[in-house]
Design a protein around this motif. Structure first.
Motif, PDB file in Angstrom:
ATOM      1  N   ILE A 213       3.749  -4.854 -38.460  1.00  0.00           N
ATOM      2  CA  ILE A 213       4.799  -5.605 -37.774  1.00  0.00           C
ATOM      3  C   ILE A 213       6.159  -5.215 -38.328  1.00  0.00           C
ATOM      4  O   ILE A 213       6.363  -5.191 -39.542  1.00  0.00           O
ATOM      5  N   LYS A 214       7.076  -4.944 -37.441  1.00  0.00           N
ATOM      6  CA  LYS A 214       8.438  -4.591 -37.844  1.00  0.00           C
ATOM      7  C   LYS A 214       9.417  -5.619 -37.302  1.00  0.00           C
ATOM      8  O   LYS A 214       9.046  -6.501 -36.531  1.00  0.00           O
ATOM      9  N   ASN A 215      10.693  -5.446 -37.726  1.00  0.00           N
ATOM     10  CA  ASN A 215      11.764  -6.212 -37.105  1.00  0.00           C
ATOM     11  C   ASN A 215      11.891  -7.657 -37.569  1.00  0.00           C
ATOM     12  O   ASN A 215      12.241  -8.530 -36.790  1.00  0.00           O
ATOM     13  N   MET A 216      11.637  -7.904 -38.847  1.00  0.00           N
ATOM     14  CA  MET A 216      11.791  -9.273 -39.339  1.00  0.00           C
ATOM     15  C   MET A 216      12.993  -9.284 -40.279  1.00  0.00           C
ATOM     16  O   MET A 216      13.017  -8.528 -41.231  1.00  0.00           O
ATOM     17  N   ASN A 217      13.976 -10.144 -39.983  1.00  0.00           N
ATOM     18  CA  ASN A 217      15.202 -10.038 -40.781  1.00  0.00           C
ATOM     19  C   ASN A 217      15.480 -11.240 -41.690  1.00  0.00           C
ATOM     20  O   ASN A 217      16.609 -11.489 -42.069  1.00  0.00           O
ATOM     21  N   SER A 218      14.430 -11.983 -42.028  1.00  0.00           N
ATOM     22  CA  SER A 218      14.587 -13.034 -43.036  1.00  0.00           C
ATOM     23  C   SER A 218      13.208 -13.313 -43.632  1.00  0.00           C
ATOM     24  O   SER A 218      12.187 -12.971 -43.045  1.00  0.00           O
ATOM     25  N   PHE A 219      13.212 -13.931 -44.828  1.00  0.00           N
ATOM     26  CA  PHE A 219      11.934 -14.254 -45.473  1.00  0.00           C
ATOM     27  C   PHE A 219      11.116 -15.160 -44.571  1.00  0.00           C
ATOM     28  O   PHE A 219       9.913 -15.035 -44.444  1.00  0.00           O
ATOM     29  N   ARG A 220      11.821 -16.095 -43.940  1.00  0.00           N
ATOM     30  CA  ARG A 220      11.149 -17.050 -43.089  1.00  0.00           C
ATOM     31  C   ARG A 220      10.462 -16.360 -41.919  1.00  0.00           C
ATOM     32  O   ARG A 220       9.337 -16.688 -41.557  1.00  0.00           O
TER      33      ARG A 220
END
Ligand code: ADP
Ligand code: MG
Ligand code: ZN
Length: 476
Positions: A213-220
């Motif tokens: 999975i890509k494209n996650m811009n925060s820890f949450r």
């Protein structure tokens, strides 16, 4: 069926060097498109890359901080693929011989401390940036970012839940910031994470097929995306379906992942050693020199905070999660030596202020020195803890020392017992029924009387004196 998740993370961290990895162009963010470029990063035929030594120093710092062994001999490799933001047609990365391998982190999880393996750390160059016009069928290419140095940190598939993954990720993030080699900004993409997730029936040895999975811009978002993916795969397998190996994107708005493309295999990239770059040779002396420059790291600092200041685990974690926060705390304790009290104010009022303003501790309008001065006023009995909250609020916009603010606003605590005594008498005279009831056994009314006096003094009466005098008079 009960499933167990298996998670491995690939993290790309942009290094804070001034120039790019293979040329002298600036890495500064936000310049006009294509102004920070030269024949090397534009991929012109005949130009040759030269390795930036600072990039190697930084990669070595990270390797040592994560207990990796540093290879005395490593190589750069070409990873071939075509993309409009990659003018050479290949990315210079490392493949068979990365700079560092076999490290680990110790991470606190709900099942106690756990060792998460780090497979490898390698150096590579970033690609450029494409902007797609939303009105016309046009895309624009900006090659300023091309050649910005990255390290990729690949973990072993050792994590078993979204929370473990995010605890590992937060620690990597903190270490990079303590080492001062990456600014850690997730929204601007200086710290990016790809999560590999698979599920297997509990008890099964063999791993299931993974999706990336890509494209996650925060820890949450990392946590949410992994949790979603575990759910999706478990349901799929339970219903007799099969997980396919693919790359998926996280959509934070719709709260789900969706398929982007089939997973490419290493052999698709036709990796081979880059003939333009000599092998990288690192000797013991260089390693020791870098080791000598390592600062105290988050885990060590946390352990010291627990021990030296007697703090609770959660507080120590919070205070040491960012180097600047820990520095602030220690600067304050240095002046006002009451570690618990300082901790209460930093994790309470100060953290709330930073949160509300969306700023970091280095931008705090209240310096460690001024906070220490405020705490000293409480200790010296000049103001009560309650009034201190008011003064703290004033200090957000008023740059003066808390003493000056307290004096000007007339907030000095009234401790003079003569003055308080006459006020107590006034209140008792004004409320004979309550006084009667109190004497008849309704001891709870004490709070009512204290409240009345605080109202009269706008909270400035010394609460201990008030309580004592009230008791004396009422119990007479
Ligand atoms: P690629 O670039 O092809 O994704 P890497 O070796 O760079 O390959 O990264 C693979 C990542 O996937 C590592 O973090 C590894 O721990 C993780 N991984 C490998 N197999 C599985 C699996 N079955 N389930 C979850 N994660 C996995
Ligand atoms: Mg990958
Ligand atoms: Zn350049």
């Amino acid at each position: 069926m009960e499933f167990e998740a298996v998670i491995g993370l690939e993290v790309h961290a942009q290094l804070k060097t001034e120039s790019k990895i293979f040329c002298g162009c600036s890495t500064a963010f936000g310049a006009s498109p294509n102004t920070h470029t030269c024949p090397v990063c534009l991929g012109m035929p005949g130009s040759l890359p030269v390795l930036n030594k600072r990039v190697v120093d930084y990669a070595m710092r990270m390797a040592l901080a994560t207990q990796c062994s540093i290879s005395p001999y490593s190589r750069f490799a070409r990873k071939n693929y075509f993309y409009p933001d990659l003018p050479k047609g290949y990315q210079i990365s490392q493949y068979e011989l990365p700079i560092a391998e076999h490290g680990h982190l110790m991470v606190d999880t709900d099942q106690g401390r756990k060792k998460i393996g780090i497979t490898r750390i390698h150096m590579e160059e970033d690609a450029g940036k494409l902007t797609h016009d939303s009105h016309r069928p046009v895309s624009r290419v900006d090659l300023n970012r091309t050649g910005t140095p990255l390290i990729e940190i690949v973990s072993e598939p050792d994590m078993r839940s979204p929370w473990e993954a995010s605890a590992y990720l937060k620690q990597l993030h903190a270490i990079l910031r303590y080492l001062d080699i990456c600014d850690g900004n997730m929204e601007e993409g200086s710290f990016r994470c790809d999560a590999n997730v698979s599920v297997r029936p509990r008890g099964q040895e063999e791993f299931g097929t993974r999706a990336e999975i890509k494209n996650m811009n925060s820890f949450r978002n990392v946590e949410r995306a992994i949790a979603y993916e575990i759910d999706r795969q478990s349901t799929l397998v339970e219903e007799g379906g099969e997980v396919i190996q693919e790359t998926r994107l996280w959509d934070a708005e719709k709260n789900r992942t969706f398929s982007m493309r089939g997973k490419e295999e290493a052999h698709d990239y036709r990796y081979f050693p880059d003939p333009d770059l000599v092998p990288l040779v690192i000797d013991e002396a260089w390693i020791e020199q870098v080791r000598g420059l390592l600062p105290e790291l988050p885990e060590e600092r946390k352990a010291r905070f627990l021990e030296q200041y007697g703090l609770a685990q959660d507080d120590a974690v919070f205070l040491t999660s960012a180097r600047e926060m820990a520095d602030y705390y220690e600067a304050c304790v240095e002046i006002f030596n009451d570690p618990k009290q300082v901790c209460n104010w930093v994790t309470g009022a100060l953290a709330a202020l930073l949160n509300a303003k969306g700023i970091s501790v280095t931008e705090s309008p209240i310096s460690a020195q001024r906070l220490a001065a405020l705490l000293k006023l409480i200790k010296d009995g000049v103001i009560s803890g309650k009034i201190a909250k008011t003064v703290f609020e004033c200090m957000e916009t008023d740059e003066r020392d808390p003493e000056a603010i307290v004096k000007e606003k007339g907030l000095v605590q009234v401790s003079d017992s003569g003055e308080i005594e006459s006020m107590v008498q006034e209140v008792l005279d004004a409320c004979p029924e309550e006084a009667e009831a109190y004497r008849g056994g309704k001891k709870k009314l004490m709070g009512f009387f204290v409240g009345q006096i605080m109202k009269k003094t706008k909270g400035k009466a010394n609460p201990q004196t008030v309580n004592q005098l009230l008791k004396e008079k009422l119990d007479k």
